[in-house]
Motif scaffolding. Structure first.
Motif, PDB file in Angstrom:
ATOM      1  N   PHE A 139      39.602  35.394  43.997  1.00 38.71           N
ATOM      2  CA  PHE A 139      41.012  35.452  43.611  1.00 38.71           C
ATOM      3  C   PHE A 139      41.901  36.040  44.693  1.00 38.71           C
ATOM      4  O   PHE A 139      43.120  36.110  44.515  1.00 38.71           O
ATOM      5  CB  PHE A 139      41.176  36.251  42.318  1.00 38.71           C
ATOM      6  CG  PHE A 139      40.831  35.467  41.085  1.00 38.71           C
ATOM      7  CD1 PHE A 139      41.636  34.420  40.673  1.00 38.71           C
ATOM      8  CD2 PHE A 139      39.703  35.770  40.345  1.00 38.71           C
ATOM      9  CE1 PHE A 139      41.326  33.684  39.548  1.00 38.71           C
ATOM     10  CE2 PHE A 139      39.372  35.045  39.213  1.00 38.71           C
ATOM     11  CZ  PHE A 139      40.184  33.998  38.816  1.00 38.71           C
ATOM     12  N   GLN A 140      41.325  36.476  45.804  1.00 35.79           N
ATOM     13  CA  GLN A 140      42.153  36.897  46.935  1.00 35.79           C
ATOM     14  C   GLN A 140      42.885  35.718  47.556  1.00 35.79           C
ATOM     15  O   GLN A 140      43.958  35.883  48.147  1.00 35.79           O
ATOM     16  CB  GLN A 140      41.283  37.569  48.001  1.00 35.79           C
ATOM     17  CG  GLN A 140      41.224  39.087  47.877  1.00 35.79           C
ATOM     18  CD  GLN A 140      40.705  39.722  49.138  1.00 35.79           C
ATOM     19  OE1 GLN A 140      39.637  39.376  49.630  1.00 35.79           O
ATOM     20  NE2 GLN A 140      41.460  40.649  49.678  1.00 35.79           N
ATOM     21  N   ARG A 141      42.314  34.539  47.406  1.00 36.90           N
ATOM     22  CA  ARG A 141      42.961  33.346  47.947  1.00 36.90           C
ATOM     23  C   ARG A 141      44.119  32.944  47.058  1.00 36.90           C
ATOM     24  O   ARG A 141      44.087  33.096  45.836  1.00 36.90           O
ATOM     25  CB  ARG A 141      41.949  32.209  48.035  1.00 36.90           C
ATOM     26  CG  ARG A 141      40.721  32.542  48.869  1.00 36.90           C
ATOM     27  CD  ARG A 141      39.724  31.408  48.845  1.00 36.90           C
ATOM     28  NE  ARG A 141      38.539  31.697  49.652  1.00 36.90           N
ATOM     29  CZ  ARG A 141      37.504  30.874  49.770  1.00 36.90           C
ATOM     30  NH1 ARG A 141      37.517  29.694  49.127  1.00 36.90           N
ATOM     31  NH2 ARG A 141      36.464  31.220  50.515  1.00 36.90           N
ATOM     32  N   LYS A 142      45.138  32.424  47.670  1.00 36.58           N
ATOM     33  CA  LYS A 142      46.316  31.984  46.931  1.00 36.58           C
ATOM     34  C   LYS A 142      46.158  30.517  46.534  1.00 36.58           C
ATOM     35  O   LYS A 142      45.959  29.655  47.383  1.00 36.58           O
ATOM     36  CB  LYS A 142      47.572  32.155  47.795  1.00 36.58           C
ATOM     37  CG  LYS A 142      47.885  33.622  48.121  1.00 36.58           C
ATOM     38  CD  LYS A 142      49.144  33.730  48.945  1.00 36.58           C
ATOM     39  CE  LYS A 142      49.459  35.198  49.267  1.00 36.58           C
ATOM     40  NZ  LYS A 142      50.694  35.328  50.094  1.00 36.58           N
ATOM     41  N   PHE A 143      46.231  30.273  45.238  1.00 37.73           N
ATOM     42  CA  PHE A 143      46.162  28.908  44.730  1.00 37.73           C
ATOM     43  C   PHE A 143      46.915  28.861  43.414  1.00 37.73           C
ATOM     44  O   PHE A 143      47.189  29.903  42.793  1.00 37.73           O
ATOM     45  CB  PHE A 143      44.700  28.463  44.539  1.00 37.73           C
ATOM     46  CG  PHE A 143      43.900  29.353  43.633  1.00 37.73           C
ATOM     47  CD1 PHE A 143      43.862  29.129  42.260  1.00 37.73           C
ATOM     48  CD2 PHE A 143      43.181  30.408  44.152  1.00 37.73           C
ATOM     49  CE1 PHE A 143      43.122  29.936  41.428  1.00 37.73           C
ATOM     50  CE2 PHE A 143      42.437  31.222  43.318  1.00 37.73           C
ATOM     51  CZ  PHE A 143      42.402  30.992  41.949  1.00 37.73           C
ATOM     52  N   PRO A 144      47.294  27.686  42.941  1.00 37.12           N
ATOM     53  CA  PRO A 144      48.056  27.584  41.696  1.00 37.12           C
ATOM     54  C   PRO A 144      47.287  28.174  40.506  1.00 37.12           C
ATOM     55  O   PRO A 144      46.060  28.094  40.428  1.00 37.12           O
ATOM     56  CB  PRO A 144      48.268  26.067  41.525  1.00 37.12           C
ATOM     57  CG  PRO A 144      48.140  25.518  42.903  1.00 37.12           C
ATOM     58  CD  PRO A 144      47.142  26.375  43.616  1.00 37.12           C
ATOM     59  N   LEU A 145      48.040  28.799  39.595  1.00 35.45           N
ATOM     60  CA  LEU A 145      47.498  29.403  38.368  1.00 35.45           C
ATOM     61  C   LEU A 145      46.555  30.574  38.657  1.00 35.45           C
ATOM     62  O   LEU A 145      45.727  30.939  37.814  1.00 35.45           O
ATOM     63  CB  LEU A 145      46.767  28.357  37.521  1.00 35.45           C
ATOM     64  CG  LEU A 145      47.577  27.114  37.101  1.00 35.45           C
ATOM     65  CD1 LEU A 145      46.699  26.176  36.294  1.00 35.45           C
ATOM     66  CD2 LEU A 145      48.804  27.526  36.310  1.00 35.45           C
ATOM     67  N   ASN A 146      46.695  31.189  39.814  1.00 34.40           N
ATOM     68  CA  ASN A 146      45.858  32.342  40.162  1.00 34.40           C
ATOM     69  C   ASN A 146      46.084  33.488  39.180  1.00 34.40           C
ATOM     70  O   ASN A 146      45.131  34.042  38.616  1.00 34.40           O
ATOM     71  CB  ASN A 146      46.170  32.793  41.593  1.00 34.40           C
ATOM     72  CG  ASN A 146      45.222  33.880  42.075  1.00 34.40           C
ATOM     73  OD1 ASN A 146      44.803  34.743  41.331  1.00 34.40           O
ATOM     74  ND2 ASN A 146      44.898  33.830  43.352  1.00 34.40           N
ATOM     75  N   GLY A 147      47.336  33.850  38.970  1.00 32.03           N
ATOM     76  CA  GLY A 147      47.645  34.970  38.082  1.00 32.03           C
ATOM     77  C   GLY A 147      47.265  34.701  36.637  1.00 32.03           C
ATOM     78  O   GLY A 147      46.798  35.597  35.926  1.00 32.03           O
ATOM     79  N   ILE A 148      47.463  33.447  36.186  1.00 32.02           N
ATOM     80  CA  ILE A 148      47.134  33.108  34.793  1.00 32.02           C
ATOM     81  C   ILE A 148      45.631  33.198  34.553  1.00 32.02           C
ATOM     82  O   ILE A 148      45.173  33.725  33.529  1.00 32.02           O
ATOM     83  CB  ILE A 148      47.658  31.700  34.453  1.00 32.02           C
ATOM     84  CG1 ILE A 148      49.192  31.679  34.539  1.00 32.02           C
ATOM     85  CG2 ILE A 148      47.191  31.260  33.076  1.00 32.02           C
ATOM     86  CD1 ILE A 148      49.801  30.309  34.333  1.00 32.02           C
TER      87      ILE A 148
END
Length: 338
Positions: A139-148
């Protein structure tokens, strides 16, 4: 005329010098009066600050004393007494010394509970930490819906343990469980697997459920620790060829070690006293295959009503937790110093 003017000049000079002397003498006095007035004000301010500090501390100290201090002291005292249901009516609890400790430590069930506690704790901590660390790095990588997705992974940790154990008991049911149906559809198994009723599988199933519950805690703490590592270190390491596994070994792990210490110590202390999950899934069975020190203490106190023996076993569990915490923290300090 000239004589008078000449004689008046020294007089004027003398007067000016005298006035300057009086002013210079008056200044220290005025300063003393000011400092004398300021000192009581400062003292009153300090007293008010201390009063407010105590007012904020008193509720927390009172809460800790009532809900943590008193139960601990009461449990220690109870472990040296013959405390039974009759004590609630008569108020009498004869002093028996170390008899309760000798009885619980010499019982045949204690060795089984101790081994199960060690296996349950080791398996749970290893699975929770490895999976939690892998997810934190992912989850350190940035991708869509990461926070969700990270928010959804917190659900197992937020649910009450009784609710989680009830759901997993249905999932792991031998006849109508969702897991056996899923494995049957994939033609992996032909008959239902007795996840919770087999003496060889029950402890593994309980460990798996506890891993699922503890992953969000490890993920949250480790992810926060990874965010504190500066990106400049990875950039400098990449120039020296430290990428991938080398970057994790030489940069991520050394910087994350203090956070890992906190996660492991808290995880072990929490896992040692796990009670709800085991009671909800197997109740210590079958044939005591999932009986731990925590569940044995619960059985002695609330099933057999031997409160003294249950308190003694609970204190043994507290001592084990403290010994592990002290030894691990010392080992981690030595590794950091080296």
């Amino acid at each position: 005329m000239s004589l008078t003017t000449d004689s008046s000049q020294p007089k004027a000079q003398a007067k000016s010098q005298a006035s300057q002397r009086t002013k210079s003498r008056a200044k220290p006095g005025s300063e003393n009066t000011l400092t004398g007035e300021a000192t009581p004000r400062r003292r009153s301010r300090k007293r008010r600050e201390r009063l407010f500090q105590w007012l904020f501390l008193v509720p927390a100290v009172t809460y800790m004393a009532l809900f943590f201090g008193y139960p601990v002291v009461k449990n220690i005292v109870m472990s040296f007494q013959d405390y039974t249901t009759a004590t609630f009516f008569t108020g009498e609890a004869p002093w028996v010394g170390l008899a309760n400790y000798a009885k619980v430590l010499s019982s045949s069930l204690f060795s089984t509970s101790l081994v199960n506690t060690a296996l349950f704790t080791l398996g749970s901590i290893l699975g929770q930490f490895v999976i939690g660390l892998a997810l934190a790095i992912f989850f350190q990588r940035k991708f869509p819906l990461n926070g969700i997705l990270r928010s959804l992974l917190l659900l197992p940790w937020l649910l009450p343990l009784i609710v989680s154990s009830a759901v997993w008991r249905w999932i792991l049911d031998k006849d109508s469980g969702a897991l056996n149906r899923f494995l049957g559809e994939l033609h992996i198994v032909n008959t239902g697997v007795p996840w919770l009723t087999s003496t060889s599988l029950a402890l593994i199933a309980v460990v798996g459920v506890n891993i699922w519950i503890g992953i969000p805690f490890n993920l949250t703490i480790l992810y926060g620790g990874l965010q504190e590592i500066p990106d400049e270190l990875y950039e400098a390491g990449s120039l020296d060829g430290a990428t991938g596994w080398k970057a994790f070994r030489h940069i991520t792990w050394p910087m994350l070690r203090p956070v890992v210490s906190v996660v492991l110590v808290l995880g072990v202390v929490y896992t040692l006293k796990v009670l709800d999950i085991i009671l909800g899934l197997t109740n210590g069975g079958p044939a005591n295959s999932t009986q731990t020190i925590a569940t044995q203490s619960y059985d002695l106190s609330f099933h057999e009503f031997k409160f003294g023996e249950g308190a003694a076993l609970g204190n043994v569990l507290v001592v084990i937790s403290l010994v592990f915490a002290v030894l691990y923290l010392r080992a981690s300090r030595r590794s950091v110093d080296e």
